[in-house]
Each structure stands twice: as structure tokens, then as C-alpha cells.
Design a protein around this motif. Sequence first.
Motif, PDB file in Angstrom:
ATOM      1  N   HIS A   1     -15.829 -10.503  -9.597  1.00  0.00           N
ATOM      2  CA  HIS A   1     -14.965 -10.761 -10.744  1.00  0.00           C
ATOM      3  C   HIS A   1     -14.908  -9.581 -11.710  1.00  0.00           C
ATOM      4  CE1 HIS A   1     -15.494 -14.874  -9.231  1.00  0.00           C
ATOM      5  NE2 HIS A   1     -14.244 -14.992  -9.628  1.00  0.00           N
ATOM      6  N   ALA A   2     -15.801  -8.627 -11.581  1.00  0.00           N
ATOM      7  CA  ALA A   2     -15.762  -7.432 -12.426  1.00  0.00           C
ATOM      8  C   ALA A   2     -14.522  -6.593 -12.123  1.00  0.00           C
ATOM      9  CB  ALA A   2     -17.018  -6.601 -12.231  1.00  0.00           C
TER      10      ALA A   2
ATOM     11  N   VAL B   1       6.909   3.773  -6.774  1.00  0.00           N
ATOM     12  CA  VAL B   1       5.883   3.227  -7.671  1.00  0.00           C
ATOM     13  C   VAL B   1       5.173   2.046  -7.002  1.00  0.00           C
ATOM     14  CG1 VAL B   1       5.499   2.116  -9.909  1.00  0.00           C
ATOM     15  CG2 VAL B   1       7.039   4.047  -9.740  1.00  0.00           C
ATOM     16  N   ALA B   2       5.893   1.267  -6.214  1.00  0.00           N
ATOM     17  CA  ALA B   2       5.275   0.146  -5.497  1.00  0.00           C
ATOM     18  C   ALA B   2       4.277   0.643  -4.456  1.00  0.00           C
ATOM     19  CB  ALA B   2       6.343  -0.718  -4.836  1.00  0.00           C
ATOM     20  N   VAL B   3       4.611   1.716  -3.753  1.00  0.00           N
ATOM     21  CA  VAL B   3       3.677   2.278  -2.765  1.00  0.00           C
ATOM     22  C   VAL B   3       2.423   2.804  -3.457  1.00  0.00           C
ATOM     23  CG1 VAL B   3       3.365   4.165  -1.115  1.00  0.00           C
ATOM     24  CG2 VAL B   3       5.442   2.804  -1.052  1.00  0.00           C
ATOM     25  N   ILE B   4       2.603   3.510  -4.565  1.00  0.00           N
ATOM     26  CA  ILE B   4       1.446   4.014  -5.322  1.00  0.00           C
ATOM     27  C   ILE B   4       0.614   2.848  -5.852  1.00  0.00           C
ATOM     28  CG2 ILE B   4       0.777   5.280  -7.405  1.00  0.00           C
ATOM     29  CD1 ILE B   4       3.268   7.059  -6.899  1.00  0.00           C
ATOM     30  N   SER B   5       1.273   1.809  -6.333  1.00  0.00           N
ATOM     31  CA  SER B   5       0.556   0.628  -6.828  1.00  0.00           C
ATOM     32  C   SER B   5      -0.205  -0.072  -5.706  1.00  0.00           C
ATOM     33  CB  SER B   5       1.531  -0.356  -7.468  1.00  0.00           C
ATOM     34  OG  SER B   5       2.084   0.174  -8.629  1.00  0.00           O
ATOM     35  N   LEU B   6       0.398  -0.136  -4.531  1.00  0.00           N
ATOM     36  CA  LEU B   6      -0.271  -0.771  -3.399  1.00  0.00           C
ATOM     37  C   LEU B   6      -1.528  -0.014  -3.009  1.00  0.00           C
ATOM     38  CD1 LEU B   6      -0.134  -3.033  -1.283  1.00  0.00           C
ATOM     39  CD2 LEU B   6       1.111  -1.435   0.166  1.00  0.00           C
ATOM     40  N   PHE B   7      -1.454   1.324  -2.954  1.00  0.00           N
ATOM     41  CA  PHE B   7      -2.635   2.111  -2.632  1.00  0.00           C
ATOM     42  C   PHE B   7      -3.693   1.989  -3.721  1.00  0.00           C
ATOM     43  CE2 PHE B   7       0.192   4.657   0.243  1.00  0.00           C
ATOM     44  CZ  PHE B   7      -0.469   4.294   1.411  1.00  0.00           C
ATOM     45  N   THR B   8      -3.286   1.965  -4.979  1.00  0.00           N
ATOM     46  CA  THR B   8      -4.236   1.805  -6.082  1.00  0.00           C
ATOM     47  C   THR B   8      -4.913   0.442  -6.016  1.00  0.00           C
ATOM     48  OG1 THR B   8      -2.877   3.237  -7.467  1.00  0.00           O
ATOM     49  CG2 THR B   8      -4.482   1.845  -8.590  1.00  0.00           C
TER      50      THR B   8
ATOM     51  N   GLY C   1      -5.187  -1.593  -3.459  1.00  0.00           N
ATOM     52  CA  GLY C   1      -6.015  -1.708  -2.261  1.00  0.00           C
ATOM     53  C   GLY C   1      -7.300  -0.906  -2.351  1.00  0.00           C
ATOM     54  N   SER C   2      -7.226   0.296  -2.899  1.00  0.00           N
ATOM     55  CA  SER C   2      -8.434   1.115  -2.968  1.00  0.00           C
ATOM     56  C   SER C   2      -9.441   0.551  -3.965  1.00  0.00           C
ATOM     57  CB  SER C   2      -8.089   2.559  -3.321  1.00  0.00           C
ATOM     58  OG  SER C   2      -7.517   2.636  -4.595  1.00  0.00           O
ATOM     59  N   ILE C   3      -8.966   0.004  -5.074  1.00  0.00           N
ATOM     60  CA  ILE C   3      -9.888  -0.623  -6.028  1.00  0.00           C
ATOM     61  C   ILE C   3     -10.535  -1.856  -5.406  1.00  0.00           C
ATOM     62  CG2 ILE C   3     -10.017  -1.863  -8.223  1.00  0.00           C
ATOM     63  CD1 ILE C   3      -7.867   0.069  -9.272  1.00  0.00           C
ATOM     64  N   THR C   4      -9.750  -2.636  -4.686  1.00  0.00           N
ATOM     65  CA  THR C   4     -10.291  -3.821  -4.023  1.00  0.00           C
ATOM     66  C   THR C   4     -11.313  -3.443  -2.959  1.00  0.00           C
ATOM     67  OG1 THR C   4      -8.190  -4.955  -4.390  1.00  0.00           O
ATOM     68  CG2 THR C   4      -9.670  -5.906  -2.751  1.00  0.00           C
ATOM     69  N   MET C   5     -10.970  -2.472  -2.125  1.00  0.00           N
ATOM     70  CA  MET C   5     -11.907  -2.052  -1.068  1.00  0.00           C
ATOM     71  C   MET C   5     -13.173  -1.454  -1.651  1.00  0.00           C
ATOM     72  SD  MET C   5      -9.516  -0.524   1.967  1.00  0.00           S
ATOM     73  CE  MET C   5      -8.647   0.605   0.901  1.00  0.00           C
ATOM     74  N   SER C   6     -13.039  -0.688  -2.723  1.00  0.00           N
ATOM     75  CA  SER C   6     -14.198  -0.090  -3.362  1.00  0.00           C
ATOM     76  C   SER C   6     -15.129  -1.158  -3.934  1.00  0.00           C
ATOM     77  CB  SER C   6     -13.745   0.855  -4.472  1.00  0.00           C
ATOM     78  OG  SER C   6     -14.836   1.327  -5.205  1.00  0.00           O
ATOM     79  N   ALA C   7     -14.562  -2.177  -4.553  1.00  0.00           N
ATOM     80  CA  ALA C   7     -15.376  -3.249  -5.125  1.00  0.00           C
ATOM     81  C   ALA C   7     -16.113  -4.025  -4.038  1.00  0.00           C
ATOM     82  CB  ALA C   7     -14.508  -4.188  -5.947  1.00  0.00           C
TER      83      ALA C   7
ATOM     84  N   PHE D   1      -6.375  -0.476 -14.111  1.00  0.00           N
ATOM     85  CA  PHE D   1      -5.479  -0.021 -13.038  1.00  0.00           C
ATOM     86  C   PHE D   1      -5.242  -1.126 -12.017  1.00  0.00           C
ATOM     87  CE2 PHE D   1      -7.088   4.228 -14.382  1.00  0.00           C
ATOM     88  CZ  PHE D   1      -5.861   4.734 -14.770  1.00  0.00           C
ATOM     89  N   PHE D   2      -6.250  -1.941 -11.771  1.00  0.00           N
ATOM     90  CA  PHE D   2      -6.115  -3.071 -10.860  1.00  0.00           C
ATOM     91  C   PHE D   2      -5.086  -4.060 -11.404  1.00  0.00           C
ATOM     92  CE2 PHE D   2      -7.382  -7.325  -9.465  1.00  0.00           C
ATOM     93  CZ  PHE D   2      -7.427  -7.159  -8.094  1.00  0.00           C
TER      94      PHE D   2
END
Length: 93
Positions: A63-64, A32-39, A41-47, A70-71
Motif C-alpha cells: 500500500h506504500a 503520453v499514455a505509453v510513457i505513463s504505462l511504462f512509469t 508498470g515500473s513503479i509497480t514492478m519495483s514495489a 508518479f504512480f
Amino acid sequence: MFIFIVLFLIVPTIFMLLARQSFFIEKIFSLVAVISLFTFGSITMSAVYQILDNQTVFMTSIHAVFLEPFFLVSGGYLLFFLAYRLLDDLFQW
């Protein structure tokens, strides 16, 4: 504020006690930690990519990302998981 401090002490302790009971549970926590890390990171990179692509003002637009559920959930789990791993490492000796 007090409730957050109490939760920050209780939740990692519960994680540690559950992980000591079963190797499978420990691996589930890590998965779950690995899935959370990818989630997270991907939300951060996308923003950041959207801000750079749209050439908007960074400080007002970034800040949005804090409104994304999910973040927040993935970041919160990573915080508890990190505290659990540090507690587990501390009590290994």
C-alpha cells in the motif's frame, strides 16, 4: 464522489474533441499514455520486487506504492486515456 464522476465524463470528451482537431494531438496523447504505462508498470514492478526481496508482509507493504505521486498521476492519465479511446471507438461509426 460526484466530482470524480463528472471529471470522468468531461476529461475523456475533451480528449476526444481535441484529438479530432489534430492528428498531432492524438499522437501526443498516445505518446503520453505509453510513457505513463511504462512509469506505472515500473513503479509497480519495483514495489513488488522490494517486497519479495525483503520478505516483508505483502498486504501491509504494497500500500506504500499508493503514496507515490508518479504512480497516481500515470495511473490517472491511463484511466482517462482508456475512457477517451473507448469513447472514440464508440463514436467512430
